[in-house]
Design an enzyme around this catalytic site. Structure first.
Site, PDB file in Angstrom:
ATOM      1  N   SER A  33     -21.206  -5.410  14.070  1.00 23.11           N
ATOM      2  CA  SER A  33     -20.004  -5.182  13.273  1.00 23.11           C
ATOM      3  C   SER A  33     -18.750  -5.812  13.872  1.00 23.11           C
ATOM      4  O   SER A  33     -17.810  -6.137  13.146  1.00 23.11           O
ATOM      5  CB  SER A  33     -19.775  -3.675  13.094  1.00 23.11           C
ATOM      6  OG  SER A  33     -19.690  -3.022  14.355  1.00 23.11           O
ATOM      7  N   GLY A  70     -23.892  -2.751  12.365  1.00 30.07           N
ATOM      8  CA  GLY A  70     -24.921  -1.781  12.718  1.00 30.07           C
ATOM      9  C   GLY A  70     -26.155  -2.380  13.351  1.00 30.07           C
ATOM     10  O   GLY A  70     -27.087  -1.646  13.716  1.00 30.07           O
ATOM     11  N   ASN A  99     -24.534  -1.344  19.720  1.00 31.02           N
ATOM     12  CA  ASN A  99     -25.157  -0.258  18.957  1.00 31.02           C
ATOM     13  C   ASN A  99     -26.334   0.361  19.705  1.00 31.02           C
ATOM     14  O   ASN A  99     -26.571   1.564  19.615  1.00 31.02           O
ATOM     15  CB  ASN A  99     -25.609  -0.775  17.588  1.00 31.02           C
ATOM     16  CG  ASN A  99     -24.437  -1.069  16.676  1.00 31.02           C
ATOM     17  OD1 ASN A  99     -23.542  -0.260  16.499  1.00 31.02           O
ATOM     18  ND2 ASN A  99     -24.420  -2.266  16.101  1.00 31.02           N
ATOM     19  N   ASP A 180     -11.093   4.397  13.458  1.00 37.07           N
ATOM     20  CA  ASP A 180     -12.244   4.956  14.178  1.00 37.07           C
ATOM     21  C   ASP A 180     -12.153   4.707  15.684  1.00 37.07           C
ATOM     22  O   ASP A 180     -12.933   5.261  16.465  1.00 37.07           O
ATOM     23  CB  ASP A 180     -13.563   4.402  13.631  1.00 37.07           C
ATOM     24  CG  ASP A 180     -13.678   2.878  13.749  1.00 37.07           C
ATOM     25  OD1 ASP A 180     -12.857   2.259  14.433  1.00 37.07           O
ATOM     26  OD2 ASP A 180     -14.610   2.326  13.134  1.00 37.07           O
ATOM     27  N   HIS A 183     -13.588  -0.251  16.027  1.00 35.49           N
ATOM     28  CA  HIS A 183     -13.588  -1.587  15.427  1.00 35.49           C
ATOM     29  C   HIS A 183     -12.181  -2.181  15.359  1.00 35.49           C
ATOM     30  O   HIS A 183     -11.223  -1.476  15.052  1.00 35.49           O
ATOM     31  CB  HIS A 183     -14.179  -1.525  14.013  1.00 35.49           C
ATOM     32  CG  HIS A 183     -15.611  -1.101  13.985  1.00 35.49           C
ATOM     33  ND1 HIS A 183     -15.977   0.208  13.749  1.00 35.49           N
ATOM     34  CD2 HIS A 183     -16.752  -1.807  14.165  1.00 35.49           C
ATOM     35  CE1 HIS A 183     -17.298   0.288  13.786  1.00 35.49           C
ATOM     36  NE2 HIS A 183     -17.788  -0.917  14.045  1.00 35.49           N
TER      37      HIS A 183
END
Length: 206
Positions: A33, A70, A99, A180, A183
């Site tokens: 991502s 992801g 991840n 979040d 990112h």
């Protein structure tokens, strides 16, 4: 005269066969991502920014974003053959592992998957660079350190270019991060492109 023509023909043949450092090459970004442009279009991602920039400055470089939000090292390994077949890249930048780390996968598994990716690319004489990845210390100092060590160890053992983690210069600036806290936002993409551009050009020139 005959010898001159032979030598001239040889030189011309070399000029045809030898491509310029940045001439007619393709570079694939194989990431998650952070490179796919989470929360925005791929065109807005840092890879998209570089694609547009290089259309003007390095038009003979084809930059391809094969990143998926992801994605894990295993997921990328599973789709690697398709990427090689479809794009036939001259170089690949691997930005993976985050991840895996956030899911608590064992460092041994992560390292094995990345090693298989690197080896497969090198079997095809594809230049490879690997991004250093760092995860938050949520899983304890020991795990975080073991995870961070994966990337320089791989780079050394496979003679692969190791590129510093671009998020280290971004994550400390709240104005460049999404809500979040993981990112980068759209405002950060130009900065990441600036960070990554010299490293990717170095990869192509190796």
């Amino acid at each position: 005269m005959k010898n001159f023509l032979i030598k001239f023909g040889f030189i011309v043949a070399l000029l045809v066969l030898v491509r310029p450092v940045y001439g007619n090459v393709s570079l694939v970004v194989l990431g998650d991502s952070l490179s796919a442009g989470y929360g925005m279009s791929q065109q807005q991602s840092w890879v998209g920014v570089l694609q547009q920039r290089w259309q003007q400055t390095h038009p003979s470089i084809e930059l391809i974003n094969a990143s998926i939000s992801g994605d894990t090292t295993q997921g990328a390994l599973n789709r690697l053959e398709g990427i090689i077949k479809t794009h036939q890249p001259d170089a690949v930048f691997v930005e993976l592992g985050g991840n895996d780390g956030l899911r608590g996968f064992t460092p041994t598994t992560i390292k094995s998957n990345l090693l298989q990716i690197i080896n497969r690319l090198q079997e095809e004489n594809i230049k490879v660079a690997v991004s250093q990845i760092i995860i938050p210390p949520n899983y304890g100092r020991r795990y975080s350190d073991m995870f961070a060590d994966i990337f320089p160890e791989l780079a050394t053992s496979t003679d692969t270019l190791l590129i510093p983690f671009f998020m280290e210069q971004i994550a400390t600036k709240p104005e460049l991060m999404q809500n979040d806290g993981i990112h980068p936002n759209e405002d950060a993409q130009d900065d990441i492109a600036d960070i990554m551009e010299p490293h990717l050009l170095k990869l192509l020139s190796r």
